[in-house]
Design a protein around this motif. Structure first.
Motif, PDB file in Angstrom:
ATOM      1  N   GLY A  17      89.621  27.128 -38.101  1.00  0.00           N
ATOM      2  CA  GLY A  17      88.476  26.268 -37.860  1.00  0.00           C
ATOM      3  C   GLY A  17      87.404  26.902 -37.002  1.00  0.00           C
ATOM      4  N   ARG A  18      87.362  28.204 -36.975  1.00  0.00           N
ATOM      5  CA  ARG A  18      86.443  28.950 -36.104  1.00  0.00           C
ATOM      6  C   ARG A  18      84.984  28.651 -36.402  1.00  0.00           C
ATOM      7  N   PHE A  19      84.190  28.588 -35.363  1.00  0.00           N
ATOM      8  CA  PHE A  19      82.746  28.412 -35.498  1.00  0.00           C
ATOM      9  C   PHE A  19      82.089  29.735 -35.906  1.00  0.00           C
ATOM     10  N   CYS A  20      82.818  30.815 -35.779  1.00  0.00           N
ATOM     11  CA  CYS A  20      82.334  32.151 -36.157  1.00  0.00           C
ATOM     12  C   CYS A  20      81.871  32.173 -37.615  1.00  0.00           C
ATOM     13  N   ASP A  21      82.510  31.379 -38.478  1.00  0.00           N
ATOM     14  CA  ASP A  21      82.089  31.328 -39.880  1.00  0.00           C
ATOM     15  C   ASP A  21      80.657  30.824 -40.008  1.00  0.00           C
ATOM     16  N   THR A  22      80.303  29.817 -39.234  1.00  0.00           N
ATOM     17  CA  THR A  22      78.952  29.257 -39.288  1.00  0.00           C
ATOM     18  C   THR A  22      77.924  30.289 -38.820  1.00  0.00           C
ATOM     19  N   VAL A  23      78.188  30.902 -37.671  1.00  0.00           N
ATOM     20  CA  VAL A  23      77.240  31.862 -37.100  1.00  0.00           C
ATOM     21  C   VAL A  23      77.113  33.089 -37.997  1.00  0.00           C
ATOM     22  N   THR A  24      78.235  33.601 -38.475  1.00  0.00           N
ATOM     23  CA  THR A  24      78.193  34.813 -39.295  1.00  0.00           C
ATOM     24  C   THR A  24      77.569  34.542 -40.656  1.00  0.00           C
ATOM     25  N   SER A  25      77.828  33.390 -41.229  1.00  0.00           N
ATOM     26  CA  SER A  25      77.188  33.050 -42.513  1.00  0.00           C
ATOM     27  C   SER A  25      75.676  33.000 -42.366  1.00  0.00           C
ATOM     28  N   TRP A  26      75.205  32.417 -41.269  1.00  0.00           N
ATOM     29  CA  TRP A  26      73.763  32.411 -41.012  1.00  0.00           C
ATOM     30  C   TRP A  26      73.231  33.845 -40.923  1.00  0.00           C
ATOM     31  N   LEU A  27      73.935  34.684 -40.151  1.00  0.00           N
ATOM     32  CA  LEU A  27      73.496  36.070 -39.967  1.00  0.00           C
ATOM     33  C   LEU A  27      73.452  36.804 -41.305  1.00  0.00           C
ATOM     34  N   ARG A 134      70.854  46.799 -26.000  1.00  0.00           N
ATOM     35  CA  ARG A 134      70.551  45.815 -24.969  1.00  0.00           C
ATOM     36  C   ARG A 134      70.136  44.501 -25.602  1.00  0.00           C
ATOM     37  N   ASP A 135      69.344  44.597 -26.658  1.00  0.00           N
ATOM     38  CA  ASP A 135      68.821  43.404 -27.319  1.00  0.00           C
ATOM     39  C   ASP A 135      69.851  42.826 -28.271  1.00  0.00           C
ATOM     40  N   GLY A 136      69.990  41.512 -28.237  1.00  0.00           N
ATOM     41  CA  GLY A 136      70.920  40.838 -29.128  1.00  0.00           C
ATOM     42  C   GLY A 136      70.494  39.407 -29.334  1.00  0.00           C
ATOM     43  N   VAL A 137      71.344  38.664 -29.999  1.00  0.00           N
ATOM     44  CA  VAL A 137      71.110  37.245 -30.235  1.00  0.00           C
ATOM     45  C   VAL A 137      72.156  36.481 -29.431  1.00  0.00           C
ATOM     46  N   ILE A 138      71.697  35.559 -28.601  1.00  0.00           N
ATOM     47  CA  ILE A 138      72.574  34.761 -27.746  1.00  0.00           C
ATOM     48  C   ILE A 138      72.391  33.295 -28.127  1.00  0.00           C
ATOM     49  N   LEU A 139      73.488  32.664 -28.507  1.00  0.00           N
ATOM     50  CA  LEU A 139      73.447  31.266 -28.924  1.00  0.00           C
ATOM     51  C   LEU A 139      74.232  30.414 -27.930  1.00  0.00           C
ATOM     52  N   ALA A 140      73.536  29.918 -26.912  1.00  0.00           N
ATOM     53  CA  ALA A 140      74.158  29.019 -25.949  1.00  0.00           C
ATOM     54  C   ALA A 140      74.346  27.654 -26.607  1.00  0.00           C
ATOM     55  N   LYS A 141      75.491  27.049 -26.354  1.00  0.00           N
ATOM     56  CA  LYS A 141      75.828  25.740 -26.952  1.00  0.00           C
ATOM     57  C   LYS A 141      75.569  25.785 -28.462  1.00  0.00           C
ATOM     58  N   ALA A 142      76.120  26.800 -29.094  1.00  0.00           N
ATOM     59  CA  ALA A 142      75.832  27.105 -30.495  1.00  0.00           C
ATOM     60  C   ALA A 142      76.093  25.948 -31.438  1.00  0.00           C
ATOM     61  N   TRP A 143      77.122  25.180 -31.193  1.00  0.00           N
ATOM     62  CA  TRP A 143      77.453  24.073 -32.099  1.00  0.00           C
ATOM     63  C   TRP A 143      76.337  23.041 -32.185  1.00  0.00           C
ATOM     64  N   SER A 144      75.446  23.007 -31.185  1.00  0.00           N
ATOM     65  CA  SER A 144      74.328  22.052 -31.216  1.00  0.00           C
ATOM     66  C   SER A 144      73.085  22.634 -31.892  1.00  0.00           C
ATOM     67  N   ALA A 149      75.344  21.919 -42.674  1.00  0.00           N
ATOM     68  CA  ALA A 149      75.304  22.923 -43.745  1.00  0.00           C
ATOM     69  C   ALA A 149      75.239  24.351 -43.206  1.00  0.00           C
ATOM     70  N   GLY A 150      75.221  24.520 -41.887  1.00  0.00           N
ATOM     71  CA  GLY A 150      75.176  25.854 -41.296  1.00  0.00           C
ATOM     72  C   GLY A 150      73.784  26.427 -41.120  1.00  0.00           C
ATOM     73  N   ASN A 151      72.773  25.585 -41.179  1.00  0.00           N
ATOM     74  CA  ASN A 151      71.396  26.027 -40.977  1.00  0.00           C
ATOM     75  C   ASN A 151      70.964  25.739 -39.541  1.00  0.00           C
ATOM     76  N   LEU A 152      70.197  26.642 -38.988  1.00  0.00           N
ATOM     77  CA  LEU A 152      69.670  26.417 -37.647  1.00  0.00           C
ATOM     78  C   LEU A 152      68.647  25.286 -37.667  1.00  0.00           C
ATOM     79  N   TYR A 153      68.694  24.449 -36.659  1.00  0.00           N
ATOM     80  CA  TYR A 153      67.686  23.394 -36.536  1.00  0.00           C
ATOM     81  C   TYR A 153      66.310  23.992 -36.264  1.00  0.00           C
ATOM     82  N   LYS A 154      66.266  25.021 -35.408  1.00  0.00           N
ATOM     83  CA  LYS A 154      65.006  25.659 -35.046  1.00  0.00           C
ATOM     84  C   LYS A 154      65.143  27.176 -35.246  1.00  0.00           C
ATOM     85  N   PRO A 155      65.084  27.636 -36.487  1.00  0.00           N
ATOM     86  CA  PRO A 155      65.320  29.060 -36.756  1.00  0.00           C
ATOM     87  C   PRO A 155      64.350  29.990 -36.044  1.00  0.00           C
ATOM     88  N   GLU A 156      63.121  29.540 -35.839  1.00  0.00           N
ATOM     89  CA  GLU A 156      62.128  30.410 -35.196  1.00  0.00           C
ATOM     90  C   GLU A 156      62.526  30.787 -33.775  1.00  0.00           C
TER      91      GLU A 156
END
Length: 190
Positions: A17-27, A134-144, A149-156
């Motif tokens: 049930g990992r949330f990693c699937d959601t984040v990686t699918s988006w990526l 050094r540069d990366g993507v940081i998703l604090a409270k990612a589940w929110s 459907a695995g889409n970001l609410y605010k992709p920008e």
């Protein structure tokens, strides 16, 4: 046209049930139209399911996957202020194939967004003679941040970080690939 480089996307979690699937699918959706990279996936669950009841050799599988890659993006959660054991097992299963290759991070978790896990991973990859960005993507409270459907609410809000990370990862991948071709890394201190 220049030949595409290989970018390995590494799943950092093997939990059910990992949330990693959601984040990686988006990526993967974001990267799928790249003219620079062809994608390959390194997933601890994929390895486990592929070997079934047979005693598969993680080292052989990782030797091939890591050896073929020119760059990496590790998608890691933060579990108890650190990175998951399944990710450590993947990383530690091989040594030389990591040498002189760039590694970027997409991290997620609670309030910290996984940055403690990334800081620990920087130390590990330094020992493997990899170059971490050094540069990366940081998703604090990612589940929110994702809908059902695995889409970001605010992709920008995330895309600017992703685009910067990818520009720098591309530079490092090209530079290090050229350097490895000119002088194999294992010959430097031989």
């Amino acid at each position: 046209m220049t030949e595409k480089m290989t970018l390995a996307v590494i799943y950092g979690s093997a939990r059910q049930g990992r949330f990693c699937d959601t984040v990686t699918s988006w990526l993967i959706r974001e990267l799928s139209s790249s003219d620079i990279f062809s994608l390959t996936i390194i997933d601890p669950l994929r390895f486990r399911s592929a070997r079934g009841d047979k005693a598969g050799d993680l080292g052989e599988w990782m030797e091939r996957k890591v050896g073929e890659a020119d760059a990496f993006i590790v998608v890691t959660p933060e579990y108890n202020h650190g990175y998951p054991a399944a990710l450590k097992e993947l990383i530690d299963s091989v040594y030389e194939p990591w040498h002189a290759k760039p590694v970027a991070f997409v991290s997620y978790g609670g309030a910290s967004g996984g940055i403690r896990a990334v800081e620990q991973l920087r130390q590990v990859f330094g020992e493997l003679h990899s170059v971490t960005l050094r540069d990366g993507v940081i998703l604090a409270k990612a589940w929110s941040k994702f809908d059902a459907a695995g889409n970001l609410y605010k992709p920008e809000e995330v895309q600017a970080s992703l685009f910067l990370m990818m520009d720098r990862l591309t530079w490092w991948a090209r530079t290090l690939k050229s350097a490895r071709k000119a002088t194999p890394y294992n010959e430097i201190a031989a």
